[in-house]
Scaffold this active site. Structure first.
Site: not given
Ligand code: SP5
Ligand code: ZN
Length: 356
Positions: A176, A210, A212, A299
């Site tokens: 991120h 991931d 996200h 995740d």
């Protein structure tokens, strides 16, 4: 042959106590135990051989990924943050809750209309942070550089031909963190620093699994034709980071079709997820890179507290097998994954899929 596992103990000194969720202070989910548990599990499995690399990554290497001005601010900020944060907390006449304070951004120059920062350097974090999950403590900068160094050391290991697969146990995570922004527990983009190194000798594909969207990695290589970024993630209309990760984001004017987003709906389980992995693998094979980096977030697991997918533990073996089918020198970089008790087993499955 054992898989080299790159680890640095300094991450344990970056341990923010809390994060802010809908008005409540909750325990900071991105905690040191995540990495310690994975390491212990992998060592016990006999699959890996741990390395604690010396610092090979320089500020110049980081400047190939992030704005120099942001990096220099973070370095200085992190090292003096404790005193300033404590002073400010005391002015509220409440006893400080912790002896090792973290500075949380609390003022954000939204839409670039609040540009008059003046001399208050402490207020500057809000210029870079896009959420509240990236507090700075005394050791945060050093931990973030150590983390990027692990990915970088893994890249150098592959470059030297010492193995075909390497695992960088990075913490804090990185995907991120963009050219001039940070968020989502990420301070420096570890995978991007490794990609820049590998790019010296040939094209690089980054597969981001991931849960996200890897908005930072996407932004860093948006207009870079020699890096393919392929991401599988929760569709942005439903989940974090909300503002990117749509399928129509495909790369900048100089790098058309080098960004591939495969957003998936809540409830996605093994079969549709693995079908999307196959699509990702096809894109990577067509790009014909020399190197593969996997942004390995765990995740997506059904037991993860942040996740609305339902991947079973065995899905990770199948993901590993799909990665193996590319037959590329592969660097795995740890991203998210918060089901602490399960993480070791999930990484083991992924590695067994790749290596066996
Ligand atoms: C590296 C990484 O995995 N960072 C993740 C950061 C997530 N930050 C907070 C997400 C909160 C979203 N909660 C909404 C759930 C909707 N289903
Ligand atoms: Zn994540």
């Amino acid at each position: 042959m054992k898989i080299p596992l790159f680890y640095a103990v300094g991450h344990t000194r970056h341990a923010p106590p809390v994060e802010f969720v809908h008005g409540q202070l909750v325990a900071y989910l991105e905690k040191p135990e995540r990495i310690e548990r994975i390491k212990a599990h992998l060592e016990q499995s006999g699959l890996v051989e741990s390395h604690e690399p010396v610092r090979a990554l320089s500020m110049q290497d980081l400047e190939r990924v992030h704005a120099p001005e942001m990096l220099h601010f973070f370095e200085q900020f992190s090292h003096r943050v404790e005193q300033v944060a404590l002073e400010e907390i005391r002015s509220y006449s409440t006893a400080p809750q912790t002896a090792t304070p973290y500075y949380y951004a609390h003022t954000f120059p939204v839409n670039r209309v609040m540009g008059r920062l003046g001399k208050n350097a402490m207020a500057k974090l809000g210029k870079y942070a896009f959420d509240l999950s990236v507090p700075f403590g005394r050791h945060t900068w050093d931990a973030a550089v150590d983390s990027a160094n692990l990915a970088f050391a893994g890249a150098e290991y592959l470059l030297r031909g010492e193995s075909r697969v390497a695992y960088a146990l990075c913490r804090p995570p990185g995907h991120h963190a963009g050219p001039d922004f940070i968020g989502g527990y990420c301070f420096l983009n570890n995978a991007a620093a490794a990609a820049r190194k590998l790019l010296e000798t040939g094209r690089v594909a980054i597969l981001d699994i991931d849960y996200h969207h890897g908005n930072g990695t996407q932004a860093i290589f948006w207009d870079e034709p020699e890096v393919l970024f392929v991401s599988l993630h929760a569709q942005p209309q439903d989940d974090y980071p909300y503002y990117s990760g749509y399928a129509d984001e495909t790369g900048g004017p100089d790098a058309p079709h080098t960004t591939v987003n495969l957003p998936l709906p809540p409830g996605t389980d093994d079969a549709p997820y693995l079908a999307a992995v196959e699509t990702a693998i096809t894109h990577i094979a067509q790009f014909a890179p020399r190197w593969l980096i996997v942004s390995a977030g765990l995740d997506t697991f059904e037991g993860d507290p942040l996740c609305a997918f339902r991947l079973s533990p065995s899905a990770y073996t199948r993901i590993g097998q799909a990665i193996r089918s590319l037959d590329l020198p592969t660097l795995l970089v740890q991203e998210g994954g918060y089901a602490t008790d399960a993480l070791g087993g999930l990484v083991e499955n992924l590695l067994r899929g790749i290596a066996e």
